[in-house]
Design an enzyme around this catalytic site. Structure first.
Site, short mmCIF file in Angstrom:
data_model
loop_
_atom_site.label_atom_id
_atom_site.label_comp_id
_atom_site.label_asym_id
_atom_site.label_seq_id
_atom_site.Cartn_x
_atom_site.Cartn_y
_atom_site.Cartn_z
N ALA A 77 0.91 -1.12 -0.04
CA ALA A 77 -0.05 -0.17 0.13
C ALA A 77 0.95 1.04 -0.21
CB ALA A 77 -0.96 0.08 1.20
N SER A 116 -5.92 -0.83 8.81
CA SER A 116 -5.10 -0.07 9.70
C SER A 116 -6.11 0.69 10.94
CB SER A 116 -4.58 1.17 8.92
OG SER A 116 -4.13 2.06 9.59
N TYR A 140 -4.75 8.22 3.57
CA TYR A 140 -4.42 6.73 3.72
C TYR A 140 -5.64 6.34 4.60
CZ TYR A 140 -2.13 3.15 6.18
OH TYR A 140 -1.92 1.72 6.61
N LYS A 144 -8.29 3.01 3.57
CA LYS A 144 -8.28 1.66 4.25
C LYS A 144 -9.41 1.50 4.63
CE LYS A 144 -3.99 0.03 4.09
NZ LYS A 144 -3.57 -1.34 3.58
N ASN A 169 0.17 -0.06 16.75
CA ASN A 169 1.38 0.45 16.62
C ASN A 169 2.32 -0.74 16.33
OD1 ASN A 169 -0.09 2.83 17.60
ND2 ASN A 169 1.71 3.42 16.87
N VAL A 170 2.74 -1.09 15.42
CA VAL A 170 3.85 -2.41 15.04
C VAL A 170 4.94 -1.94 15.24
CG1 VAL A 170 3.84 -4.38 13.62
CG2 VAL A 170 1.54 -3.35 13.68
N LYS A 178 12.01 2.07 6.73
CA LYS A 178 10.98 3.25 6.73
C LYS A 178 11.38 4.68 7.24
CE LYS A 178 7.09 1.53 8.51
NZ LYS A 178 6.17 1.05 9.64
N SER A 204 0.35 16.43 26.23
CA SER A 204 -0.67 16.88 25.20
C SER A 204 -2.02 16.24 25.48
CB SER A 204 -0.28 16.64 23.82
OG SER A 204 -0.26 15.35 23.68
N ARG A 214 -0.21 4.34 23.51
CA ARG A 214 -0.52 3.87 22.40
C ARG A 214 -0.74 2.09 22.64
NH1 ARG A 214 1.34 6.57 17.58
NH2 ARG A 214 0.46 8.77 17.98
N TYR A 278 -3.57 14.00 16.28
CA TYR A 278 -2.55 13.12 16.91
C TYR A 278 -3.29 12.25 17.77
CZ TYR A 278 1.64 11.67 19.62
OH TYR A 278 2.72 10.94 20.02
#
Length: 315
Positions: A77, A116, A140, A144, A169-170, A178, A204, A214, A278
């Site tokens: 992708a 995703s 993106y 998906k 979050n892999v 990347k 934040s 995460r 975010y």
């Protein structure tokens, strides 16, 4: 034959590694090697053939091209969340996926694909696999999301194995190509080696410094889920793939520091351009996985980081 698109990428190359560990070598690897550094991800893997993505796309609808293919792991992708050319993103992520899916249906081949967790946007509506939680905020994520919607409308009309995986979050081996999109585990490791300091955002969205959270999921667990669904074709649908347990960026940084036995954390100002765009909190609802029969425990950040850095920092 098994096809893995995006097979030289992070998740795709690890799926091939997992297949190899099972003795599977009759694999067609499809990718775009414009970034030749990705070859480091596949140099130790065994495949039957390689095909450039553009050549593969040209052949998708050719008579008999899919004959003998028993499964496709569709990981390829355009994954850049900053890409706003919607025509390009939809062509790569939506139209391409539809063509693959319909050819799998025509040949009775399993279709296992990467969705995703970005489909949940800021996460304001939660992280359940249902329409009420889904609010993509970039192209993106929209591509998906829209393919997931297409699958939902089609899955009742066919009985082939179809499973979509909303990766959270892999992190883990074979992601170094990347660059800025690599995981925080990778970046914290590089920062500790170079400077002895891991750089995290200040607070934040009501979270204190580094306490944004995460759902960090280790790559071996992601591969295991994919292969489990290959083995259980009766389980079909769209699933979250995360640990179901959010952990803080502080926990990630401290795990990296613990592995090195040195280092400290430095909190940097939260970027203005990320305000309102975010994810300060993600946590997969994995009830769908459990209901399907997948009951394996997922690695914690401390466990996954140790395994990762043992690999990453070995010459």
């Amino acid at each position: 034959m098994i096809v893995v698109t995006g097979g030289a990428g992070f998740i795709g190359s690890n799926i091939i590694r997992g297949l190899n560990q099972r003795g599977e070598k009759n694999i067609l690897l499809v990718d775009n090697l414009v970034n030749g550094h990705k070859m480091k991800n596949i140099a130790d893997l065994d495949i039957a053939d390689y095909m450039d993505k553009n050549q593969f796309i040209e052949k998708i609808d050719s008579p008999h091209f899919f004959d003998g293919i028993r499964a496709i792991f569709h990981q390829g992708a355009c994954s850049a969340t900053t890409e706003w050319n919607g025509q390009y993103v939809m062509s790569n992520n939506y139209d391409y996926s539809k063509r693959l899916l319909h050819n799998c249906i025509a040949r009775n081949a399993a279709f296992l694909y990467a969705s995703s967790a970005s489909v949940y946007g800021t996460g304001a509506n939660g992280f359940r696999v249902d329409r009420a939680s889904e609010r993509p905020i970039n192209m993106y994520a929209y591509s998906k999301f829209q393919f997931d919607q297409y699958v939902r409308g089609l899955i009742a009309k066919t009985d082939i194995p179809i499973a979509g995986f909303r990766y959270f979050n892999v992190y883990g081996p074979r992601e170094q190509h990347k660059g800025s999109m690599s995981s925080t585990a990778y970046h914290f490791n590089q920062q500790i080696i170079a400077q002895g300091v891991a750089k995290l955002f200040q607070g934040s969205d009501g979270y204190s410094d580094g306490e944004q959270r995460r759902d960090f999921v280790y790559i071996d667990d992601v591969v295991d889920v994919n292969l489990w669904f290959l083995d259980h074709p009766e389980q079909r649908g769209i699933y979250n793939v995360g640990t179901g347990r959010a952990e803080s960026f502080n926990a990630m940084a401290n795990a990296v520091i613990a592995w090195h036995g040195r280092g400290q954390i430095d909190y940097i100002p939260f970027p203005e351009h990320l305000i309102g765009a975010y994810q300060s909190f993600t946590e997969a609802d994995i009830s769908g996985l459990r209901d399907a029969g997948y009951h394996k425990a997922f690695l914690t950040v401390a466990e996954g980081v140790k395994r990762y850095l043992d690999w990453l920092n070995t010459p």
